[in-house]
Scaffold this active site. Structure first.
Site, PDB file in Angstrom:
ATOM      1  N   THR A   2      14.010  36.017  45.547  1.00 22.89           N
ATOM      2  CA  THR A   2      13.914  35.814  44.105  1.00 22.89           C
ATOM      3  C   THR A   2      13.184  36.985  43.476  1.00 22.89           C
ATOM      4  O   THR A   2      12.806  37.927  44.164  1.00 22.89           O
ATOM      5  CB  THR A   2      13.156  34.498  43.812  1.00 22.89           C
ATOM      6  N   GLY A 157      17.890  41.439  37.870  1.00 21.51           N
ATOM      7  CA  GLY A 157      19.068  40.633  38.179  1.00 21.51           C
ATOM      8  C   GLY A 157      20.352  41.436  38.200  1.00 21.51           C
ATOM      9  O   GLY A 157      21.302  41.087  38.909  1.00 21.51           O
TER      10      GLY A 157
END
Length: 173
Positions: A2, A157
């Site tokens: 993450t 991202g």
């Protein structure tokens, strides 16, 4: 993995993370909440690593905050001591970023408590990308902490396959 990133400007601090959870090469969930408010909403915390491990650490950290009346550094050091010496906790694979109005800390599974420079902390697979983006934004814009975190997570991202565009961002004013 993450991406978790925290940005501080003065007494304002924001902490955000993406929502992707992977099992091997498969995305198991896209909207996990890896950022929380703790201790009467006065402390922000985010995790990278194993989800079950992180929830265990959140619980332990919150108990330390209660025991030490919300004192962030003391609670982090006490958690790190436990993490380093407890045989079961030592096996947990996660990292935490925690922040209040005064400090931002990274707590590692090796028992380290690190106060990063420039009020900027990032962990996880996309952490380096988010940190670089946030640093550039801090040095070259007047964006607030939450906006800086959002843009840094978006950039991470776009680069990191283990980081998505579903963000949870919390801010202390």
């Amino acid at each position: 993995m993450t991406t978790i990133v925290s940005v501080r400007r003065g007494r304002q601090v924001a902490l955000g993370g993406d929502g992707q959870v992977t099992l091997g090469a498969v995305v198991a969930k896209a909207s996990a909440r890896k950022v929380r408010r703790l201790y009467h909403d006065k402390v922000l915390a985010g995790f990278a690593g194993g989800t079950a491990d992180a929830f265990t650490l959140f619980e332990r950290f919150e108990a330390k905050l209660e025991k030490h009346q919300g004192h962030l550094l003391r609670s982090a050091v006490e958690l790190a001591k436990d993490w380093r010496t407890d045989r079961i906790l030592r096996r947990l694979e996660a990292m935490l970023v925690v922040a209040d109005h005064e400090a931002t800390l990274i707590i590692t599974g090796a028992g380290d408590v690190i106060e990063p420079e420039q009020g900027l902390a990032a962990i996880g697979s996309g952490g380096a990308y988010a940190q670089a983006a946030a640093r550039a934004l801090l040095e070259n814009t007047n964006l607030g902490p939450a906006e800086t975190v959002a843009k840094a997570l978006t950039i991470a991202g776009d680069i990191c396959i283990y980081t998505n565009q579903v963000h949870v961002i919390e801010q202390l004013d």
